[in-house]
Enzyme design. Sequence first.
Site, mmCIF file in Angstrom:
data_model
loop_
_atom_site.group_PDB
_atom_site.id
_atom_site.type_symbol
_atom_site.label_atom_id
_atom_site.label_comp_id
_atom_site.label_asym_id
_atom_site.label_seq_id
_atom_site.Cartn_x
_atom_site.Cartn_y
_atom_site.Cartn_z
ATOM 1 C CE LYS A 42 -4.020 2.358 1.867
ATOM 2 N NZ LYS A 42 -4.448 2.631 0.464
ATOM 3 C CB CYS A 128 -1.620 11.807 -4.637
ATOM 4 S SG CYS A 128 -0.913 10.333 -4.706
ATOM 5 C CE LYS A 162 -2.198 1.869 -9.593
ATOM 6 N NZ LYS A 162 -2.117 1.408 -8.193
#
Length: 305
Positions: A42, A128, A162
């Site tokens: 994670k 993010c 990512k």
Amino acid sequence: MSVHVGSLDLVSPVMCASGTAGHGAELAPYMDLSLVGAVVVKSLLHGPWAGNPAPRVHSVDAGMINSVGLQGPGVQGWIDNELDLLVASGASIVASIWGRSVDEYRQAAELLAPVAHALTAVEVNVSCPNVEDRDRMFAHSPQSTRDVLVATQACNVPRWAKLSPNIMDIVPIAAAAAEGGAQAVTVANTMIGLAIDVEKRRPRLGKGRGGLSGPAIRPIAVRAVNDVATALPDLPVIGCGGVVRGVDAIEFLMAGACAVQVGTATFADPRAVQRIHAEIDEWCQSHNVANVADLTGALTTQGPT
Ligand SMILES: Cc1cc2nc3c(=O)[nH]c(=O)nc-3n(C[C@H](O)[C@H](O)[C@H](O)COP(=O)(O)O)c2cc1C
């Protein structure tokens, strides 16, 4: 069944996706993690992070929506409490990092440098919000994506970026990640969604909106993989989004991915990664495909014949 991802050799084309396999060896009781392509842990901030208010996950028709909010122990907490167990499991370990500013990514990468020998790769989660750019996602700006990749060099292991699928043209972002030093791109993270409880007239998730994952997003992710693989044939692409069965993974490979990650499917079946590996192997045998890597980019037509 082994594949290359940039400079790396993986024993399987199927990996655990970040955020869906825990922080450490949580899946070790269910399958031999040394046979998994890689376990992507994670995403970790440089320091501890509390995440979002509950409820954080909700099941929808063809997948799930989540607003976990990247809760985690921070890089050092993960090194101190999780890494040894994961190493003992024999897994190829991919640490995932995130930040709210370029400097927070830099700090996370620097904290990983002392354990670089234990890591296969670092996945830099650029999906993010960037507090220095009006909370726009890093992955929605080529410049921010490049800056983050440059800033994370200090970890001293191969880096993957990512990416976010919530964008019209993902190719300039993938190109910017490669310019910043990414050896591969993971395509992609969740799609932003909103699920509403009509009786309460409230969002299902504590945060309101969340990330949609599972089969609902697979055609979007497969298309995005194909966009990147077609435009940037030298950049390895890892497909991610809605892989539940072996044939789903094969779609990604044919679209141009060299490997896949499995997320949501693991919530229903903690052995999903192992099962999907076996299903791909079986498909290859029944279709006379000697090496799974031969499927990468095997898509030949743009539509049904
Ligand atoms: C509960 C949950 C938590 C997630 N946490 C992360 C995370 O910490 N970092 C990340 O890069 N992606 C995270 N993701 C996204 C997954 O890694 C994956 O990109 C996405 O779910 C699409 O794949 P899937 O359809 O196989 O789940 C998370 C997904 C879910 C469902």
